[in-house]
Design a protein around this motif. Structure first.
Motif, short mmCIF file in Angstrom:
data_model
loop_
_atom_site.label_atom_id
_atom_site.label_comp_id
_atom_site.label_asym_id
_atom_site.label_seq_id
_atom_site.Cartn_x
_atom_site.Cartn_y
_atom_site.Cartn_z
N ASP A 50 0.88 -1.23 0.02
CA ASP A 50 0.14 -0.13 -0.13
C ASP A 50 0.93 1.26 -0.12
N GLY A 51 0.49 2.19 -0.84
CA GLY A 51 1.31 3.57 -0.82
C GLY A 51 2.27 3.46 -1.94
N THR A 52 2.61 2.37 -2.39
CA THR A 52 3.82 2.41 -3.57
C THR A 52 3.28 2.30 -4.97
N ALA A 53 4.23 2.79 -5.77
CA ALA A 53 3.58 2.66 -7.45
C ALA A 53 4.85 2.81 -8.09
N THR A 54 4.75 2.17 -9.29
CA THR A 54 5.56 2.42 -10.37
C THR A 54 4.96 3.54 -11.16
N VAL A 55 5.67 4.67 -11.54
CA VAL A 55 5.18 5.78 -12.51
C VAL A 55 6.10 5.89 -13.28
N SER A 56 5.64 6.13 -14.70
CA SER A 56 6.38 6.48 -15.94
C SER A 56 6.02 7.74 -16.19
N VAL A 57 6.89 8.45 -16.37
CA VAL A 57 6.78 9.94 -16.74
C VAL A 57 7.63 10.42 -18.02
N ALA A 58 7.09 11.48 -18.71
CA ALA A 58 7.90 11.80 -19.80
C ALA A 58 8.43 13.14 -19.45
N VAL A 59 9.76 13.21 -19.76
CA VAL A 59 10.52 14.74 -19.24
C VAL A 59 11.22 14.81 -20.50
N ARG A 60 11.84 16.00 -20.47
CA ARG A 60 12.97 16.60 -21.79
C ARG A 60 14.04 15.70 -21.66
N GLU A 61 14.42 15.52 -23.05
CA GLU A 61 15.63 14.52 -23.27
C GLU A 61 16.92 14.90 -22.50
N SER A 62 16.90 16.17 -22.12
CA SER A 62 18.23 16.63 -21.39
C SER A 62 17.95 16.45 -20.04
N ASP A 63 16.59 16.38 -19.47
CA ASP A 63 16.65 15.99 -18.38
C ASP A 63 16.39 14.47 -17.56
N GLY A 64 16.55 13.52 -18.96
CA GLY A 64 16.18 12.38 -18.55
C GLY A 64 17.43 11.75 -17.93
N PRO A 65 18.59 11.88 -18.06
CA PRO A 65 19.81 11.06 -17.39
C PRO A 65 19.66 11.60 -15.77
N VAL A 66 19.44 13.01 -15.60
CA VAL A 66 19.20 13.49 -14.13
C VAL A 66 18.16 12.85 -13.32
N VAL A 67 16.84 12.56 -13.98
CA VAL A 67 15.78 12.01 -13.66
C VAL A 67 16.26 10.24 -13.27
N ALA A 68 16.85 9.77 -14.09
CA ALA A 68 17.02 8.35 -14.00
C ALA A 68 18.07 8.10 -12.70
N ARG A 69 18.97 9.10 -12.79
CA ARG A 69 19.97 9.07 -11.31
C ARG A 69 19.31 9.34 -10.13
N LEU A 70 18.54 10.17 -10.35
CA LEU A 70 17.65 10.49 -8.93
C LEU A 70 16.87 9.39 -8.47
N ALA A 71 16.21 8.93 -9.42
CA ALA A 71 15.26 7.75 -9.36
C ALA A 71 15.72 6.51 -8.81
#
Length: 219
Positions: free
Chosen positions: A185-206
């Motif tokens: 409960d309270g957990t989820a896998t969320v797929s999000v679309a981001v700018r291509e330049s932000d993709g690596p940063v989001v992936a690392r932080l995630a």
């Protein structure tokens, strides 16, 4: 001569069993009763069937495979008649003009009911976008249900380092693509679309578990 006469008299006094005759009128009445009972059963069945059919409503179902990100067309849909169920997300057939032209946020399978939550107004990922999967726990996302197409902000909880002691935590705008509830409960896998330049940063932080997802106004 006397013996013969006595034998005949004795036979005449013996009761001869008579065959039981069923009156034709009784048979006809019995058959008529059975026929009336069958007619009553058929009538009740017809009434029940009519009541069942009259309660069904037309809904939209998927007629063929529709890949994620495709623009929905009328040929992708078919009308089915089902009893309304508040527990099932469905789209009435009279809304076909409202859904045709939208884009699918998940792959649609033939034979399934169309879910409005699987459609968004804009194509995604769009040109220059990347889709990143986020495994979020309770506290990393709002309790409000996330819907595909919703605009969100990804806020980094990255701690300051000696190299960047005063660096502000990056905030990245994203669009929800797909949501899968987790086993807990309270957990989820969320797929999000981001700018291509932000993709690596989001992936690392995630991957480090250092992202918090927040909803923006209007969602």
């Amino acid at each position: 001569m006397t013996s013969t006469t006595d034998d005949v008299s004795s036979l005449s006094r013996t009761a001869i069993p008579q065959r039981r005759v069923v009156r034709e009128r009784s048979v006809r009445r019995g058959r008529l009763g059975v026929a009336v009972a069958l007619m009553a059963v058929c009538a009740l069945g017809a009434v029940a069937l009519f009541g069942y059919v009259s309660r069904t409503q037309p809904y939209l179902a998927v007629a063929r495979d529709v890949p994620v990100g495709a623009q929905l067309t009328a040929a992708d849909l078919v009308t089915v008649h089902l009893n309304p169920d508040p527990g099932i997300a469905s789209v009435s057939s009279n809304r076909i003009q409202a859904v045709v032209g939208k884009y699918t946020s998940v792959a649609l399978l033939p034979g399934t009911l169309l879910n409005a939550g699987a459609l968004v107004d804009k194509p995604f990922p769009g040109p220059g976008d990347q889709v990143v999967g986020l495994s979020l726990k309770a506290g990393q996302m709002p309790s409000t249900p996330l819907r595909p197409g919703a605009t969100v902000l990804l806020v980094s909880t990255e701690e300051a380092t000696q190299d960047k002691p005063t660096a502000a935590a990056p905030t990245i705008r994203a669009t929800v693509v797909h949501v899968i509830a987790g086993a807990r409960d309270g957990t989820a896998t969320v797929s999000v679309a981001v700018r291509e330049s932000d993709g690596p940063v989001v992936a690392r932080l995630a991957a480090q578990g250092r992202l918090v997802l927040t909803l923006t106004a209007g969602n």
